[in-house]
Design an enzyme around this catalytic site. Sequence first.
Site, PDB file in Angstrom:
ATOM      1  N   SER A 120     -26.299   9.252 -15.725  1.00 14.67           N
ATOM      2  CA  SER A 120     -25.659   8.184 -13.974  1.00 14.67           C
ATOM      3  C   SER A 120     -26.660   8.038 -13.319  1.00 14.67           C
ATOM      4  CB  SER A 120     -24.793   8.700 -12.807  1.00 14.67           C
ATOM      5  OG  SER A 120     -24.765   8.738 -11.969  1.00 14.67           O
TER       6      SER A 120
ATOM      7  N   SER B 168     -12.221   1.426  -5.817  1.00 14.32           N
ATOM      8  CA  SER B 168     -11.500   2.564  -6.707  1.00 14.32           C
ATOM      9  C   SER B 168     -13.047   2.495  -7.452  1.00 14.32           C
ATOM     10  CB  SER B 168     -10.759   2.017  -7.423  1.00 14.32           C
ATOM     11  OG  SER B 168      -9.716   1.630  -6.422  1.00 14.32           O
ATOM     12  N   SER B 169     -13.798   2.861  -7.337  1.00 11.96           N
ATOM     13  CA  SER B 169     -15.240   2.933  -8.134  1.00 11.96           C
ATOM     14  C   SER B 169     -14.575   4.377  -9.567  1.00 11.96           C
ATOM     15  CB  SER B 169     -15.891   3.674  -7.305  1.00 11.96           C
ATOM     16  OG  SER B 169     -15.941   4.664  -6.541  1.00 11.96           O
ATOM     17  N   SER B 170     -13.759   5.146  -8.693  1.00 11.74           N
ATOM     18  CA  SER B 170     -13.216   6.883  -9.828  1.00 11.74           C
ATOM     19  C   SER B 170     -13.015   5.544 -10.749  1.00 11.74           C
ATOM     20  CB  SER B 170     -12.516   7.610  -8.954  1.00 11.74           C
ATOM     21  OG  SER B 170     -11.546   6.967  -8.501  1.00 11.74           O
TER      22      SER B 170
ATOM     23  N   ASP C 111      -4.345   1.430  -9.018  1.00 13.55           N
ATOM     24  CA  ASP C 111      -6.399   1.213  -9.002  1.00 13.55           C
ATOM     25  C   ASP C 111      -6.220   0.784 -11.287  1.00 13.55           C
ATOM     26  OD1 ASP C 111      -5.587   1.647  -7.265  1.00 13.55           O
ATOM     27  OD2 ASP C 111      -6.860   3.451  -6.939  1.00 13.55           O
TER      28      ASP C 111
ATOM     29  N   ASP D  10       2.885   1.970  -4.911  1.00  9.34           N
ATOM     30  CA  ASP D  10       2.524   2.248  -6.474  1.00  9.34           C
ATOM     31  C   ASP D  10       3.840   3.715  -7.144  1.00  9.34           C
ATOM     32  OD1 ASP D  10       0.211   3.772  -5.410  1.00  9.34           O
ATOM     33  OD2 ASP D  10      -1.303   2.759  -7.049  1.00  9.34           O
TER      34      ASP D  10
ATOM     35  N   GLU E  59       0.788  -0.484   0.283  1.00  4.91           N
ATOM     36  CA  GLU E  59      -0.209   0.515  -0.372  1.00  4.91           C
ATOM     37  C   GLU E  59       0.558   1.121   0.330  1.00  4.91           C
ATOM     38  OE1 GLU E  59      -3.393  -0.087  -0.935  1.00  4.91           O
ATOM     39  OE2 GLU E  59      -4.362  -1.383   0.342  1.00  4.91           O
ATOM     40  N   HIS E  60       0.436   1.648  -0.655  1.00  5.57           N
ATOM     41  CA  HIS E  60       1.433   3.287  -1.259  1.00  5.57           C
ATOM     42  C   HIS E  60       2.874   3.277  -1.552  1.00  5.57           C
ATOM     43  CE1 HIS E  60      -1.168   6.236   0.334  1.00  5.57           C
ATOM     44  NE2 HIS E  60      -1.878   5.355   1.021  1.00  5.57           N
TER      45      HIS E  60
HETATM   46  C1  GLA Z   1      -5.611   4.901  -3.813  1.00  2.00           C
HETATM   47  C2  GLA Z   1      -4.833   5.027  -5.380  1.00  2.00           C
HETATM   48  C3  GLA Z   1      -3.472   4.397  -5.451  1.00  2.00           C
HETATM   49  C4  GLA Z   1      -2.611   3.340  -4.179  1.00  2.00           C
HETATM   50  C5  GLA Z   1      -3.834   3.326  -3.497  1.00  2.00           C
HETATM   51  C6  GLA Z   1      -2.607   3.638  -2.112  1.00  2.00           C
HETATM   52  O1  GLA Z   1      -6.070   3.807  -4.052  1.00  2.00           O
HETATM   53  O2  GLA Z   1      -5.198   5.531  -6.137  1.00  2.00           O
HETATM   54  O3  GLA Z   1      -2.761   4.566  -6.613  1.00  2.00           O
HETATM   55  O4  GLA Z   1      -1.740   4.887  -4.047  1.00  2.00           O
HETATM   56  O5  GLA Z   1      -4.181   4.635  -2.585  1.00  2.00           O
HETATM   57  O6  GLA Z   1      -1.842   1.868  -2.419  1.00  2.00           O
END
Ligand code: GLA
Length: 395
Positions: A71, A127-129, A173, A40, A37-38
């Site tokens: 929507s 990550s809906s976006s 994502d 990428d 996590e964090h």
């Molecule tokens: C969000 C970001 C990803 C990643 C995560 C943390 O989901 O969109 O790119 O950095 O946070 O791992």
Amino acid sequence: MIPGKYDAEPLKENFRERFHAAPMLFRSPGRINIIGEHTDYNEGFVLPAAIDKAAYVAISQRNDDNITLASLAFNETYTCKIAEVRPLKSWTDYVLGVVDQLSKHGIAIGGFNLALDGDITIGAGLSSSAAVECSVLYALNELFALGLSKIQMVKMAQAAEHEFAGVKCGIMDQFASVFGKAAHAIQLDCRSLEYQYVPLHMEGIKIVLFNSNVSHSLASSEYNTRRQQCEQGVAWVKKYMPEVQSLRDVSLEMLQEHVLPKDTLIYKRCKYVLEENLRLLTACDDLKKGDIAALGQKMFRTHEGLSKEYEVSCTELDWLVQYVRNEKDVLGARMMGGGFGGCSINLVKENGVDALVEKVSAQYWKATGLTLSAYAVQIANGTEEIVQPGEKYAV
Ligand code: GLA
């Protein structure tokens, strides 16, 4: 507890009534991330997987240069000309952001009608976006035969998030949404973009998400701050070692020598990232060997790092992870995604899932006054067109 499968019929029906045309239909999934996590945006490693919840797009061409969007979730419509797309701080940004990317790459498209729906909980860190961006781009790629490759779409969807949503996200994502594969996680090197599918052999174990149902407003600003802090750490090291490009090239010794004397906070942030990258590599070995207990312990350690060193957790997520720590049926748990709300991810023995959900829900409500939502996720394929036999273009 497990929600029913998404039924695309109402979306198609809505589209036909609204636009009097036969749509093509696409889906692009949300994602989980097992560990990494964090990392990428620091050119490190991640281990995400696409899930059985997705954004759905119904789309058809128009004869002019207008874009008309609807929507279903927000019960809103929006119309503009292709040449006039701009960010509006609304759901439209995730659609128009990719149109903007196409223009910036000099790729011409015509007008289109688009209806958007889905079953990914918004703001839950799933990550809906990214799912919306990828579904729209994939749909436009097919509709106008643009010939974009999957990796080009991933990069353009990420840029749309940067430029229209204002979040300087990494590539995880969008990559997971497009490249997802049923029953597999994706071990991705965010520097080279090399990846391998790792089978999720987890006999008798379920991946359960606990949605804290909080989404703190500082999430995107703090996210961008974390990114800057990592970049600052790299810049300090780079002064002495010009070959260093990202935290991927930095060792703990370099941090101790060049960052720690300058700023303990930035040192702490960078150190977490270095450790998380190493942890991910050994966690992938655990998964490949089927040692889920070892993988789970690493997830707990990741949570510690995210909470205490990277400081992207929140009271509710800390509570959720702390609470399950001594539960016999839980092998591992941590907060997932960008942080400041959203879900925790838990590896839970299948036989214990129902009892655990009941217990955690009751206690979470007592502790926070909030309702907990729980999902046992299935790992699904990435972005695709939904073609039903014999009805590709039938109204
Ligand atoms: C969000 C970001 C990803 C990643 C995560 C943390 O989901 O969109 O790119 O950095 O946070 O791992």
